[in-house]
Design an enzyme around this catalytic site. Sequence first.
Site, PDB file in Angstrom:
ATOM      1  N   LYS A  26      58.688   9.014  89.896  1.00 40.66           N
ATOM      2  CA  LYS A  26      59.307  10.135  90.589  1.00 40.66           C
ATOM      3  C   LYS A  26      60.774   9.900  90.935  1.00 40.66           C
ATOM      4  O   LYS A  26      61.658  10.196  90.153  1.00 40.66           O
ATOM      5  CB  LYS A  26      58.494  10.524  91.823  1.00 40.66           C
ATOM      6  CG  LYS A  26      57.178  11.223  91.486  1.00 40.66           C
ATOM      7  CD  LYS A  26      56.565  11.890  92.687  1.00 40.66           C
ATOM      8  CE  LYS A  26      55.219  12.533  92.381  1.00 40.66           C
ATOM      9  NZ  LYS A  26      55.324  13.697  91.477  1.00 40.66           N
TER      10      LYS A  26
ATOM     11  N   TYR B 164      44.994  10.750  94.888  1.00 40.50           N
ATOM     12  CA  TYR B 164      45.476  11.374  93.652  1.00 40.50           C
ATOM     13  C   TYR B 164      46.375  10.375  92.931  1.00 40.50           C
ATOM     14  O   TYR B 164      47.268   9.780  93.547  1.00 40.50           O
ATOM     15  CB  TYR B 164      46.262  12.649  93.958  1.00 40.50           C
ATOM     16  CG  TYR B 164      46.884  13.271  92.725  1.00 40.50           C
ATOM     17  CD1 TYR B 164      46.133  14.113  91.912  1.00 40.50           C
ATOM     18  CD2 TYR B 164      48.196  12.992  92.367  1.00 40.50           C
ATOM     19  CE1 TYR B 164      46.690  14.670  90.757  1.00 40.50           C
ATOM     20  CE2 TYR B 164      48.757  13.545  91.222  1.00 40.50           C
ATOM     21  CZ  TYR B 164      48.001  14.374  90.423  1.00 40.50           C
ATOM     22  OH  TYR B 164      48.544  14.914  89.293  1.00 40.50           O
TER      23      TYR B 164
ATOM     24  N   TYR C 196      49.571  24.333  86.393  1.00 31.38           N
ATOM     25  CA  TYR C 196      48.657  24.928  87.367  1.00 31.38           C
ATOM     26  C   TYR C 196      48.793  26.454  87.411  1.00 31.38           C
ATOM     27  O   TYR C 196      48.755  27.073  88.480  1.00 31.38           O
ATOM     28  CB  TYR C 196      48.882  24.314  88.765  1.00 31.38           C
ATOM     29  CG  TYR C 196      48.951  22.810  88.719  1.00 31.38           C
ATOM     30  CD1 TYR C 196      47.860  22.060  88.292  1.00 31.38           C
ATOM     31  CD2 TYR C 196      50.113  22.133  89.088  1.00 31.38           C
ATOM     32  CE1 TYR C 196      47.919  20.687  88.218  1.00 31.38           C
ATOM     33  CE2 TYR C 196      50.179  20.749  89.017  1.00 31.38           C
ATOM     34  CZ  TYR C 196      49.083  20.029  88.575  1.00 31.38           C
ATOM     35  OH  TYR C 196      49.143  18.658  88.495  1.00 31.38           O
TER      36      TYR C 196
ATOM     37  N   ASP D  76      49.894   2.497  94.476  1.00 25.76           N
ATOM     38  CA  ASP D  76      50.524   3.616  93.789  1.00 25.76           C
ATOM     39  C   ASP D  76      51.578   4.217  94.718  1.00 25.76           C
ATOM     40  O   ASP D  76      51.267   5.000  95.605  1.00 25.76           O
ATOM     41  CB  ASP D  76      49.454   4.646  93.416  1.00 25.76           C
ATOM     42  CG  ASP D  76      50.035   5.908  92.790  1.00 25.76           C
ATOM     43  OD1 ASP D  76      51.272   6.032  92.728  1.00 25.76           O
ATOM     44  OD2 ASP D  76      49.246   6.774  92.383  1.00 25.76           O
TER      45      ASP D  76
END
Length: 427
Positions: A271, A141, A14, A242
């Site tokens: 994660k 997301y 980003y 998710d």
Amino acid sequence: MDIAFDRRHIWHPYTSTITPLTCYPVTHAEGVHLHLEDGSKLIDGMSSWWSTIHGYNHPVLNEAAHSQIDKVSHVMFGGITHQPAIDLCKKLVDMTADNLQHVFLADSGSVAVEVSLKMALQYWHAKGENRSQFLTLRDGYHGDTFAAMSVTDPDNSMHSLYKGFLPEHIFATSPNTGYFDQWDEKDITPFAQQLQKHHQKIAAVILEPIVQGAGGMRIYHPQYLKRVRELCDQYGVLLILDEIATGFGRTGKLFAYEHANIQPDILCLGKALTGGYMTLSATLTTKHVADTVCAGEAGCFMHGPTFMGNPLACAVASASMSLLERNDWQTQVLSIEQQFADLLPKLALHPRVKDVRWLGAIGVVETHHRVDMEKIQAHFVEQGVWIRPFGKLIYMMPPFISQPEEINALIEAVRSSLDKLSCFLNN
């Protein structure tokens, strides 16, 4: 460090190559602290993008990595198995919902989502039905790979510029009832209408339970999730959850679906799975889904990453799960949540603040204007903390081992940033 080379040649996430954001050189990390090259140290408020729940340089995780690397660091998982994978999968089957009996290990969170979507598509193909679409939520997301991007909000996310190139799926308005608000049954209506209208072509519903992460850090009511499960059952549609961001204690429950007392058909994890040490993900599903997939034309699930079941990652992940089994995380997360509950409402009074919200070890300050990333990041480093906002969201997801004084320092740094006009853009 050769920061000049980094700035010229290394493309950070980003970040523009034309006007790259400043990168701060970390030499080592310990506990909740990142140590910079100039000798300063920062309290980490991000858990390295929500993964380092036990803190850095943890002796138990270090030992697991050291021990395993002397045996075998990697071996293909096709036709071969090993004890680290067996140990990890035993723990995952034991700690997740009772109906989840099969574990597919992969490389990263985005790949876990890809796996879940392919699994749902192959499930219906095996049943002789052509179901090629997914129902999901606005403001969600699910990752940066192509299928994951296709079920991420196409208009209000970082992936909007790919609209027209990605498969088009079905989106329902995201829930408005907050976690601590009184439930409003009308909140489920848009989702119910979409499911009623399109269920015959929907392979699965996919959503982030309770907390929508990078799509807006929105925290919604458990009853919404409960109603989603009921509607999926009513219309015979698979439910994919998710939990890449929310899994392993982040919301105050071991898994966020526990807030609604439901079970998914497919569960995505990543994660924090390895405690932030290396990349690994897991997609779990039911015996019914797995057996149906394997009874189809292909005779197996058609996916197999090179680094699937990596022994080194599995060994560290198993050690991370063992730390969670001690249950210290429950007290730690509750303490962090209480500090957020005590201190964030005070920030809500600031004229630059639109809203504050929190749950478990998640604290969010939503501002009226977008942050100036370069300037607010510099301010946080000056304050001795590492917080990386995006858009209008200044949020904290600290390691569970963070002490009260460290949480106070994070919140104070956020408060001081609100007083600096230079930290915010005008639009």
